[in-house]
Design a protein around this motif. Sequence first.
Motif, PDB file in Angstrom:
ATOM      1  N   ARG A  81      14.502 -19.881  46.935  1.00  0.00           N
ATOM      2  CA  ARG A  81      13.459 -20.163  45.956  1.00  0.00           C
ATOM      3  C   ARG A  81      13.688 -21.511  45.283  1.00  0.00           C
ATOM      4  NH1 ARG A  81      11.273 -15.515  42.178  1.00  0.00           N
ATOM      5  NH2 ARG A  81      10.265 -16.686  40.545  1.00  0.00           N
ATOM      6  N   TYR A  82      12.627 -22.232  45.033  1.00  0.00           N
ATOM      7  CA  TYR A  82      12.742 -23.473  44.268  1.00  0.00           C
ATOM      8  C   TYR A  82      11.553 -23.583  43.325  1.00  0.00           C
ATOM      9  CZ  TYR A  82       9.056 -25.789  46.959  1.00  0.00           C
ATOM     10  OH  TYR A  82       7.849 -26.124  47.508  1.00  0.00           O
ATOM     11  N   ALA A  83      11.658 -24.518  42.400  1.00  0.00           N
ATOM     12  CA  ALA A  83      10.564 -24.705  41.450  1.00  0.00           C
ATOM     13  C   ALA A  83       9.564 -25.684  42.025  1.00  0.00           C
ATOM     14  CB  ALA A  83      11.106 -25.219  40.125  1.00  0.00           C
ATOM     15  N   ARG A  84       8.365 -25.179  42.330  1.00  0.00           N
ATOM     16  CA  ARG A  84       7.312 -26.060  42.840  1.00  0.00           C
ATOM     17  C   ARG A  84       6.721 -26.851  41.675  1.00  0.00           C
ATOM     18  NH1 ARG A  84       2.642 -22.791  45.429  1.00  0.00           N
ATOM     19  NH2 ARG A  84       2.292 -22.313  43.254  1.00  0.00           N
ATOM     20  N   VAL A  85       6.599 -26.166  40.561  1.00  0.00           N
ATOM     21  CA  VAL A  85       6.092 -26.816  39.350  1.00  0.00           C
ATOM     22  C   VAL A  85       7.108 -26.580  38.254  1.00  0.00           C
ATOM     23  CG1 VAL A  85       4.258 -26.819  37.624  1.00  0.00           C
ATOM     24  CG2 VAL A  85       3.702 -26.400  40.026  1.00  0.00           C
ATOM     25  N   TYR A  86       7.487 -27.621  37.541  1.00  0.00           N
ATOM     26  CA  TYR A  86       8.370 -27.455  36.401  1.00  0.00           C
ATOM     27  C   TYR A  86       7.889 -28.389  35.312  1.00  0.00           C
ATOM     28  CZ  TYR A  86      12.550 -26.319  33.812  1.00  0.00           C
ATOM     29  OH  TYR A  86      13.402 -25.838  32.866  1.00  0.00           O
ATOM     30  N   GLU A  87       7.384 -27.822  34.249  1.00  0.00           N
ATOM     31  CA  GLU A  87       6.813 -28.657  33.196  1.00  0.00           C
ATOM     32  C   GLU A  87       7.387 -28.265  31.848  1.00  0.00           C
ATOM     33  OE1 GLU A  87       2.652 -27.949  33.509  1.00  0.00           O
ATOM     34  OE2 GLU A  87       2.417 -29.241  35.259  1.00  0.00           O
ATOM     35  N   ILE A  88       7.698 -29.273  31.039  1.00  0.00           N
ATOM     36  CA  ILE A  88       8.104 -29.004  29.662  1.00  0.00           C
ATOM     37  C   ILE A  88       7.170 -29.767  28.745  1.00  0.00           C
ATOM     38  CG2 ILE A  88       9.941 -29.113  27.943  1.00  0.00           C
ATOM     39  CD1 ILE A  88      11.961 -29.026  30.124  1.00  0.00           C
ATOM     40  N   ASN A  89       6.622 -29.051  27.804  1.00  0.00           N
ATOM     41  CA  ASN A  89       5.784 -29.694  26.802  1.00  0.00           C
ATOM     42  C   ASN A  89       6.687 -30.138  25.656  1.00  0.00           C
ATOM     43  OD1 ASN A  89       4.017 -30.401  24.792  1.00  0.00           O
ATOM     44  ND2 ASN A  89       2.599 -28.720  25.213  1.00  0.00           N
ATOM     45  N   MET A  90       6.939 -31.450  25.588  1.00  0.00           N
ATOM     46  CA  MET A  90       7.910 -31.976  24.619  1.00  0.00           C
ATOM     47  C   MET A  90       7.405 -31.881  23.184  1.00  0.00           C
ATOM     48  SD  MET A  90      10.620 -32.744  26.201  1.00  0.00           S
ATOM     49  CE  MET A  90      11.125 -32.906  27.894  1.00  0.00           C
ATOM     50  N   LEU A  91       6.087 -31.717  23.009  1.00  0.00           N
ATOM     51  CA  LEU A  91       5.583 -31.529  21.655  1.00  0.00           C
ATOM     52  C   LEU A  91       5.920 -30.131  21.147  1.00  0.00           C
ATOM     53  CD1 LEU A  91       2.067 -33.183  21.518  1.00  0.00           C
ATOM     54  CD2 LEU A  91       4.097 -33.806  20.250  1.00  0.00           C
ATOM     55  N   ARG A  92       6.025 -29.212  22.084  1.00  0.00           N
ATOM     56  CA  ARG A  92       6.339 -27.849  21.691  1.00  0.00           C
ATOM     57  C   ARG A  92       7.844 -27.640  21.560  1.00  0.00           C
ATOM     58  NH1 ARG A  92       3.102 -22.885  24.182  1.00  0.00           N
ATOM     59  NH2 ARG A  92       1.163 -23.230  23.090  1.00  0.00           N
ATOM     60  N   CYS A  93       8.593 -28.348  22.384  1.00  0.00           N
ATOM     61  CA  CYS A  93      10.039 -28.117  22.458  1.00  0.00           C
ATOM     62  C   CYS A  93      10.688 -28.334  21.090  1.00  0.00           C
ATOM     63  CB  CYS A  93      10.648 -29.078  23.471  1.00  0.00           C
ATOM     64  SG  CYS A  93      12.428 -28.900  23.596  1.00  0.00           S
ATOM     65  N   ILE A  94      11.577 -27.405  20.744  1.00  0.00           N
ATOM     66  CA  ILE A  94      12.287 -27.558  19.474  1.00  0.00           C
ATOM     67  C   ILE A  94      13.746 -27.937  19.713  1.00  0.00           C
ATOM     68  CG2 ILE A  94      10.752 -26.023  18.209  1.00  0.00           C
ATOM     69  CD1 ILE A  94      12.911 -23.849  18.587  1.00  0.00           C
TER      70      ILE A  94
END
Lengths: 163, 829
Positions: A81-94
């Motif tokens: 298994r691998y990550a096809r999509v990996y997204e981080i919303n930096m505005l949300r990240c604390i």
Amino acid sequence: MFKGLLTTLKEWAGKPVTIQYPEEKRPVRTRFKGRHVLKRYENGLEKCIGCSLCAAACPADAIFVEAAENTDEERYSPGERYARVYEINMLRCIFCGFCEDACPTEAIVLGDNYELSFTDRHQSIYTKEMLLEPVPEGGKPTPQQTPPGVYVRAVPAMQDPQD
Amino acid sequence: MANEVTLTIDGKTVRVPQGTLIVDAAKKIGIDVPVFCYHPKMEPVGMCRMCLVEVGRPVMDRATNQPVLEADGTPRIAFGAKLETACTTPVSEGMVVITQNQKVASARREVLEFLLTSHPLDCPICDKGGECPLQNLTMGYGPAESRFLFEEKMHLAKHVPLGELIYLDRERCIQCARCVRFQKDLVDDPVIGFYQRGRSLEIVTYSEPGFDSYFSGNTTDICPVGALTTADFRFGARPWELKPVASICTHCPVGCNLTFNVRREAASGGKLVIKRAMPRQNELVNEIWICDKGRFAYHFVESPQRLTQPLVRKNGELVPASWEEALEAAAQGLKQAGENLVVLAGGRLSNEDLFNLRKLADAQRGKAILYTHMGGGDLTQQVGLTPGSNLGSLGKGDAVLVIAADLHEEAPIWWMRLKAAAERGAVLVVAGARPTRLERYAAKVMRYRYGEELNIIQSLMDGAVPELSQAENLVVFYGAEGLDLLGTNALAQACATLLYRSGHYGRPNNGLVGVWKEGNAQGAWDMGFHTVGNYTRTLSEAAAVLIAAADPAGDDPLLAQALDRAGFVVVQELFLTETARRADVVFPAQSFAEREGTFTSGERRVQRFYPVIYPVPDCRADFVITAQVARKLGHALEMASPAKVFLQIASEISHYQGLTYPRLAEVEEQWPPVGRSDLYYGGTAYDNRQGMGVALPALCQQQGWQLPMFWNDRLPERTFELAAMNQQGMVWLVPFNRLYDRGTTVKPSQLLEKRMVSAHIALHPETARAVGLSGVEKVQVEGLDGPLPLVLDETLPQGVAFYPRSAGVPALAPRGVKLHAVKAEVQEG
């Protein structure tokens, strides 16, 4: 009053603490939690296996992962298994670092970069390409073509995990 | 009740029927006994040893056979030296069970330590992770560390496709045999089994294609680990990220309760997509199972070939148009056509759609016609199953007749439940012209030649099978194999008369059930749709035709010609079908997953389905389209919401009286409990919280009812003589149903592609010889385009040619045809 003036004089004689940012940058502390980095193994394969545990641990719901299946012809990470999509919303990240704790392969690490600025909300979403670290020397970029039967294990074998 | 015993579990007293197992008795009072191999729907085997509990029984005085009492007057309890398995030990009077103490806890811990010796612990990438009994029970009862040597872990194959639908991970398997037992005992498809013994034990498949069973997906639900997973969901998402939405399967008349799991997907541009279809418990309909068609053939909903905008014919070409334009064009056309409107609808639509379509037909003084090859829906309303019926309760003293239907192919869950009923002691009589899978469990198999269906009913009326006529309860399933519309009408009448004469109607577990091709055909009959004897004539004579969810032009070239002769044609469809290509106005409709509504199952249970995904932009629900067209014509039809249409249905259609959406959403307590925190017990089927539906009353329960159409032992006019036909060198061409066909709603599911039936002609070798087709590879059939491959099959009856319905060639009504050999092209060079 003299006591106070003495302090002023001492500071005046000492080295200024002002740093000429951004030309000059102060090194961050070892436990600083900055922008995330997705790590690679030495051969260039991605450590991330798309298990989505970081997303589950994230208290701000900032991470979105979508997994897909590896093949030996097109391999991104060890195992199936691998990550096809990996997204981080930096505005949300604390920047709490729970994702780092949850990661079974030590793929996601909070790095030193604190220079995050956006002019648009959409820019705050960091994709996998932006988060992945560069291919290390001697490694190959992903996807790789690998011999069959070598990379069968997604999670590195850990006999006695310490933490 | 005399047959009940009282016992104490963890200090709580419980009364349960004799023969209940300790694990079930504990579950009844909310005490969890962890299990892996035990499943409430299957016989216990006691393989995993997870359910060990301490059991004590009262000491009996051998002389008096009275319990020995302690000094304080309580019975003396003798506990065994060892623990006992709660899943194989039946309860007994005065038994004392302890499920929570040091001894039991250490037994559970050690069993888990054993189970985990070779388990890979790759939960992060396992599709079961998050809803895994092994994971949960290890967290609850397991050891934190293993004393086994790490280097001695077995390393087995992790990616073993058991066929293209199910994947096996051999490392994860804990050898509970749930899958093997399910396949062998519950669905009698022993295509997987154990190979080797001990630590080397492996699951293997014997069949070609691998894991060749219509029920294979259910093994992934009951697998207590991630050893069996579906190819459809493989790495699709983590279970906790999925949102469950209740729905109903539309592929066959069983009306299985489903739960669709949805999630937003980046690859689809952030849209909500269906990630997997799971069974939702309804012990009255599908229990906790669904067939693989229900599980894997939902992809038509998200097919890119879906219609996304209205089309209007301009200068002979269908061109995209706005809704306003299309509605105006449709209304204009229908207005000009005047009163001779034919509304032709398929049984895929919901009750609300069908009701509005019928209202429009009424308002225009037109006809509301159901597009089907099978009649008798009016009779299933009269003498159908009544409220309180449950196929799962049929057993000793009851009887079931199945005629002219191959339930394994047409309605697999009915097949499974009737098989179980036969095993519980119900008398199963299967009448068919060719062998079917259900016959294996039949008390009596009645073979007839096509055209002689009614003789079978006659002989049953004469008492050919006394167990059937004298049974306490009798359910008759009739199908349409080898019959056309008139033939099934006659067969339904005959079956209704059979039930009427022997008094098997108007009571629970008695009545007539139609094995329809579409999911909501029964609902269409209830909404006031009828059939006509000659579709070709009706269509060609119509001044205007409104077709919804039906593809007559794709099914039969004659109907296509008729449609060309018809006046104005309006089509409401999901796809640009052959029929839609011939239309003057085409409206893009919403699929069942994008809206809510109700379906009526073959057992006449009205069930609700809910919006699962967001609608495709610019598609509208069928009842809305109909109402909007009607409004342009000056008729006010309800279009505000399906619930409001349903209120109208309830007020206008007598047997739907009193039904409302909230009533359909009611649930009752079901046994066994599934889908809650105790996933290990029943598997990952979903708990039913969104409604079990309501069974409709049969009209015969009303006062002063009489069977309106009596069958006076009269064969219908169109009965033919098979022998005479064969003498003229003709064969009776019979379309038969296969579960995986290539119909509009199945074909987009590419996963099933390899298993979909392909067009061919099947003959008995003798028949092939008789019509001079031995050694021929391809034949040409009159009325069908192109040569079809010829398959010889000795199990088929003689004088008949079979071909699969909805397999890419038009499905004609059964008819006598001549077959011509097509010379194989000689390959040169």
